[in-house]
Design an enzyme around this catalytic site. Sequence first.
Site, mmCIF file in Angstrom:
data_model
loop_
_atom_site.group_PDB
_atom_site.id
_atom_site.type_symbol
_atom_site.label_atom_id
_atom_site.label_comp_id
_atom_site.label_asym_id
_atom_site.label_seq_id
_atom_site.Cartn_x
_atom_site.Cartn_y
_atom_site.Cartn_z
ATOM 1 N N HIS A 118 0.825 -1.216 0.000
ATOM 2 C CA HIS A 118 0.000 0.000 0.000
ATOM 3 C C HIS A 118 0.856 1.263 0.000
ATOM 4 C CE1 HIS A 118 0.340 -0.192 4.541
ATOM 5 N NE2 HIS A 118 0.360 1.116 4.393
ATOM 6 N N ASP B 224 0.288 -7.672 1.587
ATOM 7 C CA ASP B 224 0.707 -6.271 1.645
ATOM 8 C C ASP B 224 2.238 -6.182 1.685
ATOM 9 O OD1 ASP B 224 0.556 -3.535 1.790
ATOM 10 O OD2 ASP B 224 0.060 -3.460 3.929
ATOM 11 N N SER C 225 4.125 2.849 8.295
ATOM 12 C CA SER C 225 3.740 1.813 7.336
ATOM 13 C C SER C 225 4.906 1.418 6.442
ATOM 14 C CB SER C 225 2.599 2.313 6.448
ATOM 15 O OG SER C 225 1.424 2.499 7.176
ATOM 16 N N GLY C 226 5.023 0.135 6.169
ATOM 17 C CA GLY C 226 6.081 -0.355 5.296
ATOM 18 C C GLY C 226 7.404 -0.595 5.992
ATOM 19 N N GLY D 185 2.710 6.831 9.245
ATOM 20 C CA GLY D 185 4.040 7.142 8.753
ATOM 21 C C GLY D 185 5.035 6.014 8.940
#
Length: 264
Positions: free
Chosen positions: A78, A124, A216-217, A214
């Site tokens: 995402h 994801d 995420s990932g 912020g």
Amino acid sequence: MSTKFRRALIVTFVLLLAAAFAPAAHADQTSKAQPFIVGGHDVSIGDHPYVVYLVDGRDHQFCGGTLVEHDTVLTAAHCAAAVRPYELGVVAGRQDTRMADGIEAGVRSVWLAPGYQDPTAGNDIAVLKLDRSVPYRPARLPSGGDSDLYRPGTEAMVLGWGRLWEGGDKATELQGATVPVMSDSQCIQAYGSYEPDTMMCAGYPEGGVDACHGDSGGPLVVGDILVGIVSWGDGCAKPGKPGVYTRVATYSDHVESLLVRLRG
């Protein structure tokens, strides 16, 4: 390459093209499927040299990532799909987002996991091939013999530059927080859409420590092994609502095969 996997890759590239022409959006401006590090502390990029962050076309940090090779980053799908590929950048080796040290790299190619649609539906995970090599130590991918890393109670560290509390300011310096891996049954109880094959969750039943917008990932690591990727959750550090992460071990073989092809 099998016919089934080749078809999955074709679907992936179609999704990627769609993302490339979609309006750019910051990953931390979407729904509650976007997680938010709360309850963390400053940590040294020298101790975690594999941690990177993603920037958009305006050079704004919006997600995290993990070096798995000197020119390859794992992040959330995402995050990779939130910005047009040609506007996507990666910053490595930088402790403080206000500084200009480290290396800024462009992204040469993007691979999204076949079947990815939404963080809450799984898959994801994305691979970013950088336009240059960076001189920082990559993290390790989990192997088949690393199942103990996912045992409930295992202490892991989540890292990133996300918000310090829900709705609060983003960190300017790299933050880290220790969270215990939770059992699949606890995760299912917290989230009806939790999928054990592709997800894991970590946190405290009482809340208080979590990833936030912020982050995420970014990585969830045990030692220097990347066990999870910050994926989604309900708010930040809420009681009974742990952070949900992509279960990296599920994708290790596919990622390793992709890395071999990218080296060619």
